[in-house]
Design a protein around this motif. Structure first.
Motif, PDB file in Angstrom:
ATOM      1  N   ASP A   9       0.845  -1.204   0.000  1.00  0.00           N
ATOM      2  CA  ASP A   9       0.000   0.000   0.000  1.00  0.00           C
ATOM      3  C   ASP A   9       0.879   1.251   0.000  1.00  0.00           C
ATOM      4  O   ASP A   9       0.604   2.219  -0.714  1.00  0.00           O
ATOM      5  CB  ASP A   9      -0.900   0.031   1.257  1.00  0.00           C
ATOM      6  N   TYR A  72       5.022   2.583 -13.858  1.00  0.00           N
ATOM      7  CA  TYR A  72       3.651   2.785 -14.352  1.00  0.00           C
ATOM      8  C   TYR A  72       2.921   1.438 -14.467  1.00  0.00           C
ATOM      9  O   TYR A  72       1.755   1.321 -14.079  1.00  0.00           O
ATOM     10  CB  TYR A  72       3.655   3.445 -15.733  1.00  0.00           C
ATOM     11  N   PHE A  74       3.551  -1.244 -12.818  1.00  0.00           N
ATOM     12  CA  PHE A  74       3.324  -1.751 -11.470  1.00  0.00           C
ATOM     13  C   PHE A  74       2.070  -1.117 -10.867  1.00  0.00           C
ATOM     14  O   PHE A  74       1.258  -1.794 -10.238  1.00  0.00           O
ATOM     15  CB  PHE A  74       4.549  -1.459 -10.594  1.00  0.00           C
ATOM     16  N   GLN A  76      -0.430   0.082 -12.485  1.00  0.00           N
ATOM     17  CA  GLN A  76      -1.600  -0.460 -13.188  1.00  0.00           C
ATOM     18  C   GLN A  76      -2.004  -1.804 -12.581  1.00  0.00           C
ATOM     19  O   GLN A  76      -3.181  -2.048 -12.304  1.00  0.00           O
ATOM     20  CB  GLN A  76      -1.285  -0.644 -14.666  1.00  0.00           C
ATOM     21  N   LYS A  77      -0.980  -2.652 -12.350  1.00  0.00           N
ATOM     22  CA  LYS A  77      -1.253  -3.981 -11.743  1.00  0.00           C
ATOM     23  C   LYS A  77      -1.864  -3.785 -10.358  1.00  0.00           C
ATOM     24  O   LYS A  77      -2.800  -4.484  -9.980  1.00  0.00           O
ATOM     25  CB  LYS A  77       0.037  -4.793 -11.596  1.00  0.00           C
ATOM     26  N   LEU A  78      -1.328  -2.846  -9.624  1.00  0.00           N
ATOM     27  CA  LEU A  78      -1.812  -2.572  -8.270  1.00  0.00           C
ATOM     28  C   LEU A  78      -3.269  -2.097  -8.281  1.00  0.00           C
ATOM     29  O   LEU A  78      -4.078  -2.508  -7.435  1.00  0.00           O
ATOM     30  CB  LEU A  78      -0.916  -1.500  -7.641  1.00  0.00           C
ATOM     31  N   ASN A  79      -3.599  -1.244  -9.251  1.00  0.00           N
ATOM     32  CA  ASN A  79      -4.980  -0.760  -9.374  1.00  0.00           C
ATOM     33  C   ASN A  79      -5.935  -1.902  -9.685  1.00  0.00           C
ATOM     34  O   ASN A  79      -7.044  -1.969  -9.145  1.00  0.00           O
ATOM     35  CB  ASN A  79      -5.089   0.309 -10.461  1.00  0.00           C
ATOM     36  N   GLU A  80      -5.478  -2.800 -10.575  1.00  0.00           N
ATOM     37  CA  GLU A  80      -6.303  -3.968 -10.912  1.00  0.00           C
ATOM     38  C   GLU A  80      -6.543  -4.807  -9.663  1.00  0.00           C
ATOM     39  O   GLU A  80      -7.648  -5.281  -9.411  1.00  0.00           O
ATOM     40  CB  GLU A  80      -5.610  -4.830 -11.975  1.00  0.00           C
ATOM     41  N   MET A  81      -5.482  -4.997  -8.901  1.00  0.00           N
ATOM     42  CA  MET A  81      -5.575  -5.830  -7.703  1.00  0.00           C
ATOM     43  C   MET A  81      -6.444  -5.182  -6.636  1.00  0.00           C
ATOM     44  O   MET A  81      -7.198  -5.871  -5.955  1.00  0.00           O
ATOM     45  CB  MET A  81      -4.176  -6.115  -7.171  1.00  0.00           C
ATOM     46  N   ARG A  82      -6.387  -3.861  -6.506  1.00  0.00           N
ATOM     47  CA  ARG A  82      -7.212  -3.153  -5.527  1.00  0.00           C
ATOM     48  C   ARG A  82      -8.679  -3.218  -5.943  1.00  0.00           C
ATOM     49  O   ARG A  82      -9.568  -3.361  -5.098  1.00  0.00           O
ATOM     50  CB  ARG A  82      -6.758  -1.706  -5.381  1.00  0.00           C
ATOM     51  N   GLU A  83      -8.917  -3.114  -7.235  1.00  0.00           N
ATOM     52  CA  GLU A  83     -10.278  -3.218  -7.751  1.00  0.00           C
ATOM     53  C   GLU A  83     -10.818  -4.616  -7.488  1.00  0.00           C
ATOM     54  O   GLU A  83     -11.980  -4.801  -7.135  1.00  0.00           O
ATOM     55  CB  GLU A  83     -10.278  -2.897  -9.255  1.00  0.00           C
ATOM     56  N   PHE A  84      -9.954  -5.624  -7.649  1.00  0.00           N
ATOM     57  CA  PHE A  84     -10.301  -7.025  -7.389  1.00  0.00           C
ATOM     58  C   PHE A  84     -10.681  -7.199  -5.920  1.00  0.00           C
ATOM     59  O   PHE A  84     -11.699  -7.806  -5.587  1.00  0.00           O
ATOM     60  CB  PHE A  84      -9.091  -7.905  -7.742  1.00  0.00           C
ATOM     61  N   GLU A  85      -9.869  -6.608  -5.065  1.00  0.00           N
ATOM     62  CA  GLU A  85     -10.108  -6.680  -3.610  1.00  0.00           C
ATOM     63  C   GLU A  85     -11.435  -6.017  -3.253  1.00  0.00           C
ATOM     64  O   GLU A  85     -12.200  -6.524  -2.429  1.00  0.00           O
ATOM     65  CB  GLU A  85      -8.989  -5.909  -2.905  1.00  0.00           C
ATOM     66  N   ARG A  86     -11.698  -4.901  -3.882  1.00  0.00           N
ATOM     67  CA  ARG A  86     -12.928  -4.148  -3.596  1.00  0.00           C
ATOM     68  C   ARG A  86     -14.145  -4.918  -4.075  1.00  0.00           C
ATOM     69  O   ARG A  86     -15.145  -5.024  -3.368  1.00  0.00           O
ATOM     70  CB  ARG A  86     -12.865  -2.794  -4.294  1.00  0.00           C
TER      71      ARG A  86
ATOM     72  N   ILE B 222     -13.411  -5.973 -13.814  1.00  0.00           N
ATOM     73  CA  ILE B 222     -12.511  -5.568 -12.720  1.00  0.00           C
ATOM     74  C   ILE B 222     -11.172  -5.107 -13.301  1.00  0.00           C
ATOM     75  O   ILE B 222     -10.642  -4.055 -12.937  1.00  0.00           O
ATOM     76  CB  ILE B 222     -12.280  -6.726 -11.718  1.00  0.00           C
ATOM     77  N   GLY B 226      -9.584  -1.307 -13.329  1.00  0.00           N
ATOM     78  CA  GLY B 226      -8.251  -1.092 -12.778  1.00  0.00           C
ATOM     79  C   GLY B 226      -7.377  -0.301 -13.742  1.00  0.00           C
ATOM     80  O   GLY B 226      -6.684   0.626 -13.354  1.00  0.00           O
ATOM     81  N   ASN B 230      -5.899   3.924 -13.680  1.00  0.00           N
ATOM     82  CA  ASN B 230      -4.518   4.288 -13.934  1.00  0.00           C
ATOM     83  C   ASN B 230      -4.449   5.505 -14.859  1.00  0.00           C
ATOM     84  O   ASN B 230      -3.643   6.410 -14.681  1.00  0.00           O
ATOM     85  CB  ASN B 230      -3.780   3.105 -14.561  1.00  0.00           C
TER      86      ASN B 230
END
Lengths: 90, 232
Positions: A9, A72, A74, A76-86, B222, B226, B230
């Protein structure tokens, strides 16, 4: 009460802070934007530079930190993963 | 041999394709969750990945079970020798029962793992419920509907959690997820009724396919959201 930030985070917050400043940020701005102490910020920055997510440059005798293409990706991957978590309510 | 499969003949093989699609969807999502776990070390992602893998393994066992049943007769006709026919039947019977046992056990364990992510369990509860699942699976071989009722119950509790998450965080992804699990839950109803008419099996499989395809759509959405964040 907000939960404690994990390592990932904090890294995400730091990279996002750099992106918000159009890809380039001064150390002090990064420290305040990512809500870190100076020593903690430096320890994370060492890791980010080592992993080529961020690079350090000097301009007009001042240090700046730039986010790299890998950084950048990384984020993007993090945003995808946070969206997945949400979405999954994790 | 006790008949445990009520598929209409015209549907032979079609259900295997549906199950394979469901397995692929589960494994894609499990892979993503586990990748996130290795990056963030958040335990919930590990459990989610494992839960989906167990459910996929349960479906894979079902594929094995159906495959051994559908293609057994054809094999016997081709061979013709009495002794050899008996041996083939024996092998495919073992495959069928093993597949049937594993399907129920792995699916229930997977669903319970998924349930336990959202409803914290003590290690004693986990041990007890796992023991009940194993015992129940072993001793309800002929009462196939017990498995479907238990699955439906677990899926209902999981769906309620996703629906609650959807109300708390209203957006396309949470809505799609809740909808997909609702349909997967509903698909268990016709499965429990297959003894009445084989077409219930077709209805169950069709609903399952819709549910898992919707789950895939939810997952793709999803990823799209994401990427969009970005760019913002």
């Amino acid at each position: 009460m907000a939960r404690k930030r994990t390592r990932i985070d904090i890294i995400g917050d730091m990279l996002l802070a750099i992106i918000k400043k159009k890809g380039e940020i001064k150390p002090t701005h990064l420290m305040y934007s990512s809500n870190l102490s100076h020593s903690l910020m430096n320890s994370y920055l060492e890791e980010l530079i080592e992993k080529n997510l961020v690079k350090k440059i000097q301009r007009d005798n001042r240090d700046y930190f730039l986010i790299t293409d890998k950084g950048y990706e990384f984020v993007q991957k993090l945003n995808e993963m946070r969206e997945f978590e949400r979405a999954f309510g994790l | 041999m006790l008949q445990l499969v009520y598929t209409p003949k015209w549907f032979y093989g079609e259900d295997i394709v549906i199950d394979i699609v469901s397995i692929i969807v589960l494994l894609v999502i499990a892979g993503f969750s586990l990748r996130y776990y290795f990056l963030s070390r958040k335990r919930n992602n590990l459990w989610l990945g494992l839960a989906f893998i167990l459910m996929a393994a349960g479906l894979a066992s079902k594929v094995l079970m159906n495959f051994s049943f559908y293609y057994k007769m054809e094999f016997i006709q081709t061979l013709g020798e009495l002794t050899l026919t008996y041996q083939v039947t024996n092998v495919s019977d073992n495959l069928f029962y093993t597949g049937y046992f594993l399907m129920r056990l792995l699916t229930l364990l997977g669903l319970f793992t998924l349930y336990a992510i959202y409803h914290r369990q003590s290690w004693q509860n986990i041990l007890l419920i796992s023991a009940l699942i194993i015992t129940g699976t072993v001793y309800t071989q002929s009462a196939y509907y017990v498995f479907h009722i238990l699955s439906m119950l677990l899926l209902l509790l999981i769906t309620l959690k996703f629906a609650g998450n959807c109300l708390k965080n209203p957006c396309t992804t949470t809505g799609l997820l809740a909808a997909s699990f609702s349909i997967i839950t509903i698909s268990e109803i016709p499965f429990s009724l297959v003894a009445l008419h084989p077409n219930f099996y077709v209805a169950g499989e069709s609903a399952q396919l819709v549910g898992y395809l919707l789950l895939l759509v939810a997952f793709v959405t999803i990823l799209k959201h994401g990427k969009k964040k970005n760019k913002d």
